[in-house]
Write a protein that holds these residues in place. Structure first.
Motif, short mmCIF file in Angstrom:
data_model
loop_
_atom_site.label_atom_id
_atom_site.label_comp_id
_atom_site.label_asym_id
_atom_site.label_seq_id
_atom_site.Cartn_x
_atom_site.Cartn_y
_atom_site.Cartn_z
N PRO A 3 0.99 -1.24 0.26
CA PRO A 3 0.03 0.25 -0.05
C PRO A 3 1.02 1.19 -0.23
O PRO A 3 1.98 1.20 0.19
CB PRO A 3 -0.99 -0.06 1.74
CG PRO A 3 -0.28 -1.27 2.10
CD PRO A 3 0.47 -1.93 1.13
N LEU A 4 0.44 2.75 -1.20
CA LEU A 4 1.36 3.58 -1.22
C LEU A 4 0.78 4.71 -0.84
O LEU A 4 -0.34 4.79 -1.03
CB LEU A 4 1.52 3.60 -2.18
CG LEU A 4 3.01 2.06 -3.13
CD1 LEU A 4 3.16 2.10 -4.27
CD2 LEU A 4 4.20 2.04 -1.88
N GLU B 25 8.05 7.60 -12.77
CA GLU B 25 8.93 7.45 -14.09
C GLU B 25 9.91 6.58 -13.50
O GLU B 25 10.64 5.64 -13.74
CB GLU B 25 9.60 8.90 -14.42
CG GLU B 25 8.64 10.03 -15.11
CD GLU B 25 9.36 11.35 -14.92
OE1 GLU B 25 10.96 10.78 -14.81
OE2 GLU B 25 8.96 12.20 -15.93
N TRP B 26 10.01 6.35 -12.23
CA TRP B 26 11.00 5.58 -11.40
C TRP B 26 10.14 3.92 -11.52
O TRP B 26 10.98 3.57 -11.78
CB TRP B 26 11.00 6.27 -9.41
CG TRP B 26 11.87 4.79 -8.86
CD1 TRP B 26 13.51 4.85 -9.41
CD2 TRP B 26 11.95 4.50 -7.87
NE1 TRP B 26 14.05 3.96 -8.29
CE2 TRP B 26 12.72 4.17 -7.71
CE3 TRP B 26 10.55 3.49 -7.00
CZ2 TRP B 26 13.16 2.64 -6.26
CZ3 TRP B 26 10.39 3.13 -6.72
CH2 TRP B 26 12.17 2.09 -5.81
N PHE B 27 8.70 3.79 -11.01
CA PHE B 27 8.35 2.38 -10.87
C PHE B 27 8.10 2.60 -12.64
O PHE B 27 8.81 1.24 -12.98
CB PHE B 27 7.10 2.84 -10.79
CG PHE B 27 6.53 2.69 -9.09
CD1 PHE B 27 7.15 1.61 -8.56
CD2 PHE B 27 6.88 3.84 -8.37
CE1 PHE B 27 7.20 1.93 -6.84
CE2 PHE B 27 6.50 4.03 -7.07
CZ PHE B 27 7.41 2.28 -6.43
N HIS C 177 6.31 -0.84 -13.82
CA HIS C 177 5.44 -0.96 -13.24
C HIS C 177 4.04 0.24 -12.83
O HIS C 177 5.13 1.60 -13.30
CB HIS C 177 5.75 -0.98 -11.52
CG HIS C 177 6.10 -2.04 -11.58
ND1 HIS C 177 5.52 -3.57 -11.01
CD2 HIS C 177 8.10 -2.63 -11.43
CE1 HIS C 177 6.22 -4.56 -11.17
NE2 HIS C 177 7.73 -4.24 -11.31
N SER C 178 3.08 0.26 -12.38
CA SER C 178 2.58 1.89 -12.74
C SER C 178 1.46 1.84 -11.50
O SER C 178 -0.26 1.20 -11.59
CB SER C 178 1.45 1.93 -13.65
OG SER C 178 0.53 2.85 -13.64
N PRO C 179 2.20 1.85 -10.20
CA PRO C 179 1.09 1.90 -9.21
C PRO C 179 0.09 2.40 -9.12
O PRO C 179 0.46 3.86 -9.18
CB PRO C 179 2.06 1.36 -8.08
CG PRO C 179 3.01 2.25 -8.47
CD PRO C 179 3.04 1.59 -9.96
N ARG C 180 -0.58 2.05 -7.98
CA ARG C 180 -1.68 3.31 -7.11
C ARG C 180 -1.66 3.36 -5.88
O ARG C 180 -1.11 2.69 -5.70
CB ARG C 180 -3.60 3.21 -8.07
CG ARG C 180 -3.59 2.57 -9.83
CD ARG C 180 -5.17 2.23 -9.55
NE ARG C 180 -6.16 2.98 -8.72
CZ ARG C 180 -7.41 3.36 -8.74
NH1 ARG C 180 -8.21 1.90 -9.36
NH2 ARG C 180 -8.32 4.10 -8.39
N ALA C 181 -1.74 4.85 -5.39
CA ALA C 181 -1.90 5.22 -4.14
C ALA C 181 -3.30 5.17 -4.04
O ALA C 181 -4.00 5.02 -3.81
CB ALA C 181 -1.33 6.55 -4.24
#
Length: 296
Positions: free
Chosen positions: A192-193, A208-210, A215-219
């Motif tokens: 969880p972010l 951009e780092w992800f 990866h393209s995580p959701r917060a």
């Protein structure tokens, strides 16, 4: 009647204090005929005798004494006005409008303002909490003097942006989590972010780092206040990517882990302002102090 001449008033005051034309001429570094001309022109302009020439001493008349009293105030005000302008031009006094993010305000700006107070106590810095985009917009509009902004910035006409400092980005993780020694995009994407607001440069840098690792995580939640994000991490709500702040993160919170990132991620900060030729002395002085806290 023409306006009074400050040089002539200064001559009259000097004669009143020293008692002779020659002494006044010497004190003012003037030729004695020039001193005589100053007094005669004043008397002609005012239509009244101002001094009585005695055998040993020159004394003011009643009209001259009244003028001397007021001339002292006028000369003092004029000297103070010249000094105020000089101090402003030399950057010893003034007001500078500075905009930056909450993280910079908490971690770096107190040291800068302390040094400014030591070297330029007459300068007031008006600090606004602004994102980099808004800071650049306000600089362009002329309602801000200096912006401490994330880099890179798209070029804007008549604005200068130079590198100031670099900050290592770290993973802030709740203490109770079982975490690796280094946080990777793969590991963090599965947690969880807590992210910065999507309009910020920090958000773009993080995504951009992800993305570079696929990866393209959701917060879980997005905020625009670093201290609040750190508090949520400490409460166990999620992990966050934030710059390491030397002053506030040195005594690490017992409820957080701070992990280096792999691959490494760096946030670069710049100083934005209008061209040097257009800046006042106070803004130049603040830029000089900021440069002392910069990094090559």
């Amino acid at each position: 009647m023409r306006q009074l001449n400050l040089d002539q008033l200064r001559t009259l005051v000097s004669i009143s204090d020293l008692g002779t034309f020659s002494a006044a001429a010497q004190a003012l570094h003037l030729a004695q005929p020039t001193v005589s001309l100053h007094i005669s022109e004043l008397e002609s302009r005012l239509g009244a005798p101002l001094v009585v020439r005695g055998s040993r001493r020159v004394t003011p008349t009643a009209a001259g004494a009244a003028l001397v009293e007021r001339a002292r105030r006028l000369l003092r005000d004029a000297d103070e006005a010249v000094d105020a302008v000089r101090r402003q031009a030399e950057g010893r006094v003034g007001r500078v409008r500075l905009g930056t993010s909450t993280g910079v305000v908490v971690d770096l700006l107190p040291q800068v303002l302390e040094a400014l107070e030591e070297h330029h106590a007459g300068i007031d810095v008006e600090v606004s909490i602004l994102g980099s985009n808004e800071a650049m917009s306000r600089l362009a509009a002329g309602t801000l003097d200096i912006g401490l902004v994330a880099m890179p910035q798209p070029p804007l006409r008549d604005l200068v942006v130079t590198h100031w400092r670099s900050q290592a980005m770290m993973a802030f993780v709740p203490q109770r989590w079982k975490a690796p020694k280094r946080a990777t995009p793969q590991w963090l994407a599965a947690q969880p972010l807590i992210f910065n607001d999507a309009t910020t440069h920090m958000y773009r840098l993080t995504m951009e780092w992800f993305a570079a690792a696929g990866h393209s995580p959701r917060a879980r939640i997005e905020l625009n206040y670093d201290a609040a994000i750190r508090s949520l991490v400490a409460a166990g709500y999620g992990a966050a990517l934030l710059p390491l702040q030397q002053t506030t993160d040195a005594p690490l919170n017992e409820r957080m882990q701070v992990l280096p990132l792999s691959p490494r991620l760096v946030r670069r900060l710049g100083i934005a302002h209008r061209p040097r030729a257009t800046l006042d002395g106070a803004t130049e002085s603040v830029l000089e102090i900021l440069a002392r806290f910069g990094q090559a």
